[in-house]
Design an enzyme around this catalytic site. Sequence first.
Site, short mmCIF file in Angstrom:
data_model
loop_
_atom_site.label_atom_id
_atom_site.label_comp_id
_atom_site.label_asym_id
_atom_site.label_seq_id
_atom_site.Cartn_x
_atom_site.Cartn_y
_atom_site.Cartn_z
N GLU A 195 20.34 -43.64 5.72
CA GLU A 195 19.02 -43.35 6.31
C GLU A 195 18.50 -44.50 7.16
O GLU A 195 17.81 -44.29 8.16
CB GLU A 195 18.02 -42.99 5.20
CG GLU A 195 18.39 -41.75 4.39
CD GLU A 195 18.57 -40.50 5.24
OE1 GLU A 195 17.91 -40.37 6.28
OE2 GLU A 195 19.41 -39.65 4.85
N HIS A 221 19.49 -44.11 10.63
CA HIS A 221 18.59 -43.26 11.42
C HIS A 221 17.36 -44.04 11.86
O HIS A 221 16.90 -43.91 13.00
CB HIS A 221 18.16 -42.04 10.61
CG HIS A 221 19.23 -41.03 10.38
ND1 HIS A 221 20.08 -40.60 11.38
CD2 HIS A 221 19.60 -40.34 9.26
CE1 HIS A 221 20.91 -39.69 10.89
NE2 HIS A 221 20.65 -39.53 9.62
#
Lengths: 190, 134
Positions: free
Chosen positions: A125, A128
Amino acid sequence: YSFFPGRPRWPSRRRDLTYAFDPRNQLSADVKRVFANAFSRWSEWTPLTFTESGNYFTADMKIGFYAGEHGDGEEFDGVLGTLAHAFAPPRGLLHLDSDETWIVGEISGSGTGAEMDLESVAVHEIGHLLGLGHSSVENAIMFPTIASGMRKVELDRDDVEGIQELYGSNPGNNGTTGPSFGEREVSRGC
Amino acid sequence: HFFPNISSIPPSLLPNTTKSAWNTFTNLSGCHSGQNVAGISKLKSYFRYFGYISNNINTTSKNNFTDEFDDALERAVLNYQKNFNLNTTGELDEETVKQILKPRCGVADIVNGSTTMNSGKVTPPPSNGNTVAH
């Protein structure tokens, strides 16, 4: 590797980024340490640094655990399914599904098939948050799926090439691309 | 639910994995174009969520897909199989369903129809103009 449309990234004047945890989660030091480790996986290869901030509202990146619908229109779906999501720069939101069974230490052992390694998901994550999209390379951190009981925390060459296309390499590595890939920490406990 | 290791999870807190969000997709193994099978509408929602089906295609409202294995779903399956390095059959073969069932990140694989997962390549938007908000 891939990027979000328009290749959003943190601007060049912002290389020292802060992150903070939603105070409502009251996370333990062990959980916070997992995220510190996850951020270090990316700072190792880039000029970016990451520091925990005590101020959730002013931090560049905000991390929280939530269940179901939690205000961003991307609701979580309970055990397994969708584990987490994060938004491209400069939004800086990283949300994880609080219904999952998160392992913050040793993942090995015989489980039920629902245990997820927190650091593995956190490293993905954070990719991202920094501007990477998903990758078709199965060994890459940015591959979209991860099996339960699996630990995958070391960046793959594909991840490094992608992130260095956005930010360049770590100047502490004398201009080289980064440390050697060496032994990859990938394991499966169950 | 945080635990230092697997053995520290109390049995009373062990989750029921058969209740996972996508477990019903196992029933769709073997489905192919032209079939009408209960549960396909839910799979279409899955593919729309991850960017493989347009928000506007073959649905009368945002959450109302049919159970028909139509062309849009076949294209979605093909693109999914390409992204995940599977055999590109366009059918819901066992390997494809197995991959679909795996827990995953909630960020779409295809964003605004303009990104792919393949080696930094950017391909033109597909004709169905996939759009996912992230």
